[in-house]
Write a protein that holds these residues in place. Sequence first.
Motif, PDB file in Angstrom:
ATOM      1  N   VAL A  17      -3.306   8.988  -3.584  1.00 37.48           N
ATOM      2  CA  VAL A  17      -3.234   7.554  -3.255  1.00 37.48           C
ATOM      3  C   VAL A  17      -3.100   6.729  -4.537  1.00 37.48           C
ATOM      4  O   VAL A  17      -2.270   5.819  -4.614  1.00 37.48           O
ATOM      5  CB  VAL A  17      -4.459   7.128  -2.423  1.00 37.48           C
ATOM      6  N   VAL A  18      -3.885   7.052  -5.543  1.00 39.36           N
ATOM      7  CA  VAL A  18      -3.810   6.319  -6.817  1.00 39.36           C
ATOM      8  C   VAL A  18      -2.431   6.516  -7.445  1.00 39.36           C
ATOM      9  O   VAL A  18      -1.805   5.563  -7.930  1.00 39.36           O
ATOM     10  CB  VAL A  18      -4.935   6.777  -7.777  1.00 39.36           C
ATOM     11  N   TRP A  21       0.127   4.517  -5.435  1.00 43.10           N
ATOM     12  CA  TRP A  21      -0.109   3.088  -5.616  1.00 43.10           C
ATOM     13  C   TRP A  21       0.450   2.637  -6.957  1.00 43.10           C
ATOM     14  O   TRP A  21       1.089   1.598  -7.044  1.00 43.10           O
ATOM     15  CB  TRP A  21      -1.604   2.810  -5.521  1.00 43.10           C
ATOM     16  N   ARG A  22       0.238   3.410  -7.993  1.00 40.95           N
ATOM     17  CA  ARG A  22       0.803   3.060  -9.316  1.00 40.95           C
ATOM     18  C   ARG A  22       2.321   3.061  -9.271  1.00 40.95           C
ATOM     19  O   ARG A  22       2.975   2.239  -9.883  1.00 40.95           O
ATOM     20  CB  ARG A  22       0.325   4.030 -10.383  1.00 40.95           C
ATOM     21  N   ASP A  25       3.740  -0.174  -7.807  1.00 34.20           N
ATOM     22  CA  ASP A  25       3.370  -1.408  -8.489  1.00 34.20           C
ATOM     23  C   ASP A  25       4.629  -2.216  -8.801  1.00 34.20           C
ATOM     24  O   ASP A  25       5.509  -1.747  -9.513  1.00 34.20           O
ATOM     25  CB  ASP A  25       2.626  -1.067  -9.781  1.00 34.20           C
TER      26      ASP A  25
END
Length: 177
Positions: A17-18, A21-22, A25
């Motif tokens: 997820v991280v 998400w990055r 961006d």
Amino acid sequence: MRRLFFILPLLCLAALVVLFWRGLDPARDPSSLPSVLIGKKIAAVNLPGLGGRPGINTAEFAGDVTVLNFFASWCAPCRAEHPLIQELKAMPGVRVVGITFKDAPADSEKYLAELGDPYAAIGVDETGRAGMEFGLTGVPETYVIDRDGIIRYRLAQPLDPGRLKDELQPLLLELTQ
């Protein structure tokens, strides 16, 4: 130990997820590739000229603010950015030079006859060796080299009107002051 089997997938999911998400961006420009060459001296390249034009000898760049554009006749994005390269030619104190990358000289001549020739000098890089010296990822690719022969800017995608106005022209004005 059984708890680890339940927690490990959750940790992997959180890491994914991280990571995603990055990647999503909106402030991040995935087309911008950092170059280790920014702030470094230009590579020593000496290429023959295209069709009787002056070739490229990077040792001769000292003293001029230079825009170096890698292009090829087979490259559609090169055609799209070509009018903007023509605009750069009109900037006072800026020398625009080109390198034909892995292109047949006759095809490059035809391309320039059709679209116009904005370059003060054109080197022929049929083998791609000069491209390797610059860490070329593809064409078109554009570099700005200051009067000391230091690479100040690299654009690893076609030049567009926004980048010309917001990035390239202000940098060139600063360097030619």
